[in-house]
Design a protein around this motif. Sequence first.
Motif, PDB file in Angstrom:
ATOM      1  N   PRO A  52       0.840  -1.211   0.000  1.00  0.00           N
ATOM      2  CA  PRO A  52       0.000   0.000   0.000  1.00  0.00           C
ATOM      3  C   PRO A  52       0.873   1.258   0.000  1.00  0.00           C
ATOM      4  CG  PRO A  52      -0.449  -1.404   1.907  1.00  0.00           C
ATOM      5  CD  PRO A  52       0.782  -1.926   1.258  1.00  0.00           C
ATOM      6  N   LEU A  53       0.237   2.385  -0.115  1.00  0.00           N
ATOM      7  CA  LEU A  53       0.986   3.636  -0.192  1.00  0.00           C
ATOM      8  C   LEU A  53       1.304   4.177   1.196  1.00  0.00           C
ATOM      9  CD1 LEU A  53      -1.160   5.316  -2.956  1.00  0.00           C
ATOM     10  CD2 LEU A  53       1.124   4.368  -3.203  1.00  0.00           C
ATOM     11  N   VAL A  54       2.432   4.852   1.315  1.00  0.00           N
ATOM     12  CA  VAL A  54       2.719   5.576   2.561  1.00  0.00           C
ATOM     13  C   VAL A  54       1.768   6.781   2.607  1.00  0.00           C
ATOM     14  CG1 VAL A  54       5.101   4.837   2.656  1.00  0.00           C
ATOM     15  CG2 VAL A  54       4.548   6.911   1.436  1.00  0.00           C
ATOM     16  N   PRO A  55       1.519   7.329   3.811  1.00  0.00           N
ATOM     17  CA  PRO A  55       0.498   8.380   3.901  1.00  0.00           C
ATOM     18  C   PRO A  55       0.772   9.562   2.981  1.00  0.00           C
ATOM     19  CG  PRO A  55       1.495   7.973   6.066  1.00  0.00           C
ATOM     20  CD  PRO A  55       2.098   7.001   5.118  1.00  0.00           C
ATOM     21  N   ALA A  56       2.039   9.884   2.761  1.00  0.00           N
ATOM     22  CA  ALA A  56       2.351  11.043   1.932  1.00  0.00           C
ATOM     23  C   ALA A  56       1.797  10.879   0.523  1.00  0.00           C
ATOM     24  CB  ALA A  56       3.846  11.255   1.878  1.00  0.00           C
ATOM     25  N   LEU A  57       1.685   9.651   0.072  1.00  0.00           N
ATOM     26  CA  LEU A  57       1.237   9.426  -1.302  1.00  0.00           C
ATOM     27  C   LEU A  57      -0.263   9.223  -1.384  1.00  0.00           C
ATOM     28  CD1 LEU A  57       3.955   7.136  -2.838  1.00  0.00           C
ATOM     29  CD2 LEU A  57       3.709   9.600  -2.912  1.00  0.00           C
ATOM     30  N   ASN A  58      -0.903   9.204  -0.220  1.00  0.00           N
ATOM     31  CA  ASN A  58      -2.311   8.883  -0.195  1.00  0.00           C
ATOM     32  C   ASN A  58      -3.144  10.106  -0.526  1.00  0.00           C
ATOM     33  OD1 ASN A  58      -4.396   7.184   0.068  1.00  0.00           O
ATOM     34  ND2 ASN A  58      -3.718   6.377   2.036  1.00  0.00           N
ATOM     35  N   SER A  59      -3.204  10.421  -1.789  1.00  0.00           N
ATOM     36  CA  SER A  59      -3.889  11.641  -2.189  1.00  0.00           C
ATOM     37  C   SER A  59      -4.348  11.481  -3.620  1.00  0.00           C
ATOM     38  CB  SER A  59      -2.918  12.806  -2.067  1.00  0.00           C
ATOM     39  OG  SER A  59      -3.349  13.902  -2.840  1.00  0.00           O
TER      40      SER A  59
ATOM     41  N   ALA B 273       0.575  21.037  -0.588  1.00  0.00           N
ATOM     42  CA  ALA B 273      -0.221  20.386   0.451  1.00  0.00           C
ATOM     43  C   ALA B 273       0.593  19.393   1.265  1.00  0.00           C
ATOM     44  CB  ALA B 273      -1.422  19.675  -0.174  1.00  0.00           C
ATOM     45  N   ALA B 274       1.544  18.739   0.613  1.00  0.00           N
ATOM     46  CA  ALA B 274       2.243  17.650   1.297  1.00  0.00           C
ATOM     47  C   ALA B 274       3.499  18.132   2.008  1.00  0.00           C
ATOM     48  CB  ALA B 274       2.609  16.564   0.293  1.00  0.00           C
TER      49      ALA B 274
ATOM     50  N   VAL C 160      -0.904  14.505   7.017  1.00  0.00           N
ATOM     51  CA  VAL C 160      -0.069  14.644   5.845  1.00  0.00           C
ATOM     52  C   VAL C 160      -0.991  14.893   4.654  1.00  0.00           C
ATOM     53  CG1 VAL C 160       1.627  13.480   4.404  1.00  0.00           C
ATOM     54  CG2 VAL C 160       1.564  13.042   6.851  1.00  0.00           C
ATOM     55  N   ASN C 161      -0.642  15.806   3.793  1.00  0.00           N
ATOM     56  CA  ASN C 161      -1.469  16.202   2.649  1.00  0.00           C
ATOM     57  C   ASN C 161      -2.657  17.069   3.026  1.00  0.00           C
ATOM     58  OD1 ASN C 161      -0.189  15.195   0.310  1.00  0.00           O
ATOM     59  ND2 ASN C 161      -0.887  13.135   0.798  1.00  0.00           N
TER      60      ASN C 161
END
Lengths: 337, 540
Positions: free
Chosen positions: A177-184, A266-267, B293-294
């Motif tokens: 799965p994606l790390v939170p930073a990529l969860n967008s 945003a990140a 985050v984000n």
Amino acid sequence: MAALSDHLLLLAILAYALAMLTYAAEYAFGNRSVVARVAVREHRRELVGAGAPVVDTLDEPGPVDLLDEPQPTEPQPTGPGADPRIAVWAGRAAATLTLVGWLAHLGCVVTRGFAAHRVPWGNMYEFVLAVTLVGATAWFVLLLRRPSIRPLGLFVTLALVILLGIDGVKLYTPVAPLVPALNSYWLKIHVTAAVTASGILMVGFVAAALTLIRTGHEAGKTRFPYSLGARLPAADGLERLAFRLHAFAFPIWTFAIICGAIWAEAAWGRYWGWDPKETWAFIAWVIYAGYLHARATPSVKRTIATWIAVVGWGAMMVNLFVVNLVVSGLHSYAGVN
Amino acid sequence: MAALDELTTEAPAEPPSRGLGPGRALIGVGRRLWRWLTSMRTALILLFLLALAAIPGSLLPQRNLNIDKVNQYLAQHPTLGPLLDHLWAYNVFASPWFSAIYLLLFVSLVGCLIPRLRAHIAAVMRVPPEAPSRLDRLPAHAESLDLPGDPAEIAGRLNDLLRKRRFRVKVREQAGGGLTVSAEKGHLKETGNILFHFSLLAILIAVALGSWYGYHADRLVVQGADQGFCNTLQQYDEYGLGARVSPGSLEPFCLDLTSFEAKYLSNGEPSVYKAFVDYTLGDGPAKSTTIQVNHPLRLSHARIYLLGTGYAPVVKYTDKYGHSQTEVAPFLSSDAMQTSSGVIEFPDANVDPAKGVDPNHKQQVAFSGIYLPTVPSDPSVGQSAFPAERNPALMLTEYQGDLGLDAGIPSSVYSLDQHQIDTGRLNKVGDPIQLKPGQTKTLSDGTTIQFLGTRPWATMQVRYDPGETLVLVGAVCLLLGLIVMLLGRRLRVWFRIPPQGPVTAGALARSVYPGFTAEFESIVQDTRADQSRPTSRGTQ
Ligand code: HEM
């Protein structure tokens, strides 16, 4: 699903590699006139405005040829090993094999997405898979519209096999799965745009590099890379093809960078911070902008402009491989260490 | 700059200068310099230089990105390192030479764009020009168009047809009695071009604005209403202010961390980081929200980002006089599994109630500690096995003596003052001890220490950049301009209608594109919709 994806990658590489060999066979056995006949059949439209300062713009897909040069129709000197029948057969086999490779490639990306329950471009391995898929797709679209560019297939499949080979061997990452930073949702937008632009630029690079080879060949150079030029379409048409691909991909690349910047705001708290990936995206952007600009300036020689495009792809490759694997930065989602 | 158009925006040739007075010569040189600087070619070279200048910034460590790496690099390269430092190699994007390129590019763009904009406005205002005398010399032309009706009718129909194709049309009477129809389209292309370049300029300006009037600041906040902070410089661990920012002008807000949620995948990678915070604006009421985050907290003149998280052990120490103190000490993690280290200091420990504070601080107490949220199955590894608190333990080593807090030298709150240890003023006492949450142990000098548990902490970054909106608008316009510029096509078409006889037509593309002939042919086709096939030749 994940295992299926891995098998399909293997199949895709294999099919592309076989396609490459058959393209090579066509290349070796075909004489120019085979290629030329196809080209001439296609060549229905006249050429525009010789003598006028030729400044192309991106044309809509219309009745206009990508390669609208008349091919010489007089019999070409036929090499000792030339056998047109083998060449025709090999050409068809190559196209079929490329299609098989493409289907496996598509399947590989799709099953990977199902296995990971997300868009399948969240790490470097997947990114390269997707870029090459876009490249292969772009190649197919071109080939369907303009069969006369088939000799380029050798080089397109070569690029695909190299990139996918490196990807499978060196960059392979298990599904995660994606790390939170990529969860967008920006992942979908930004990376999809980057993938699309990179894939088209890859084909554009092949066309640009072959333009240089063919130009050298037409100028009478016979040393190694130029000797490959013998069976290529005329340099002018190749050059125009390269330009169109770049002009098409450049706004997409611009869009990818803008979306990256919006996401970065945003990140990471700032839209631009000269992180290595950002820096190299900027460098590549400037080089491609310079290419389009040089291409539009009548006083700049076409060969020089084309060289700039080749350098642009170099910057893209630095951004992909050197920045991900050697330099560390915020973009270190590559998942390879 | 991808001005996909003729770029021959050369200034008109100057009249030859008479006399060669020194003043004139200087003006001449200045003019030539200006003309060089404002040519598209120079702008292009400058843009390339900017890209080239960015390369060292991506390959060498940069102070603004990672100062520790810079120091490490300097230590590893004793000769080359400082030399590069003189060249601003660790601060490329703020270096004078980078700024010089940037400024020159800016001037070049302005100088190049303004005349271009003026010329474009003039071109847009102008009516389509009169037909050239020989239409058959144009790159695309058609002869003997057999169109029915008298010249005025034909011209009327051509006018309608061309306008439908979004041409601007002008019909002129000829001296000999005939008519000409001039049509032109495609000013949008140049409009796109100019928009693109002005957007580039807007972005340059906006970036400069942001760096003058923006700021950023970092702060580690431990959970708890007693641990919050307000947006003033004194309360930050680290900050950077733009050249034009006064410390008093920061948006007034205060914030504290009420709780923190972290979830991890089985391999230890974080899947959720969520900070629950309370904040107040000025004198306003407290509000609650989350920062992820984000998903920063966006205030009108500041944004607050979540950067990282960790654990702050809470420890209660009871000194030899029976006096207890509780401390919360944020520990910094050194790996992805949150192996954390830090110090817990009790400067007021062991104060003899009878004698008061010892001026030599011989009795101050501190613990240097390591906290493992998950002790590995082989405890000798000394590193956490998982970032969440599955099997936590706190390892502490006691020190006694003078902590060196009075020296006035700012010291790290995450490590003991090594100087005090080296000079023997602060000494290790007894063996390290290990504590589980809730556990109490008696130390060698009879004092006791209790590990009460941990509180989470979060690092927050406060940012403000007033140039941002303009950058975004600039970027969107840039993309729009780019697309219009790439798709646009400039075309002029003329028809000559003699008093009697066949009509002739010709077309000229200001920028020749491959679909040009096809487009011209389709126009010609339209004009003779239901006519018998008069000979029309495209071009060679
Ligand atoms: C100004 C900001 C940004 C720029 C210029 C930028 C540029 C790029 C470029 C050029 C690529 C192509 C990949 C390559 O060549 O290796 C890329 C891919 C990617 N970007 Fe960004 N990006 C930005 C912001 C972000 C942000 C904020 C994130 C996420 C937090 C992000 C995540 C990714 C990911 C996941 C990929 C896929 C490729 C990989 O995993 O290596 N980018 N970006």
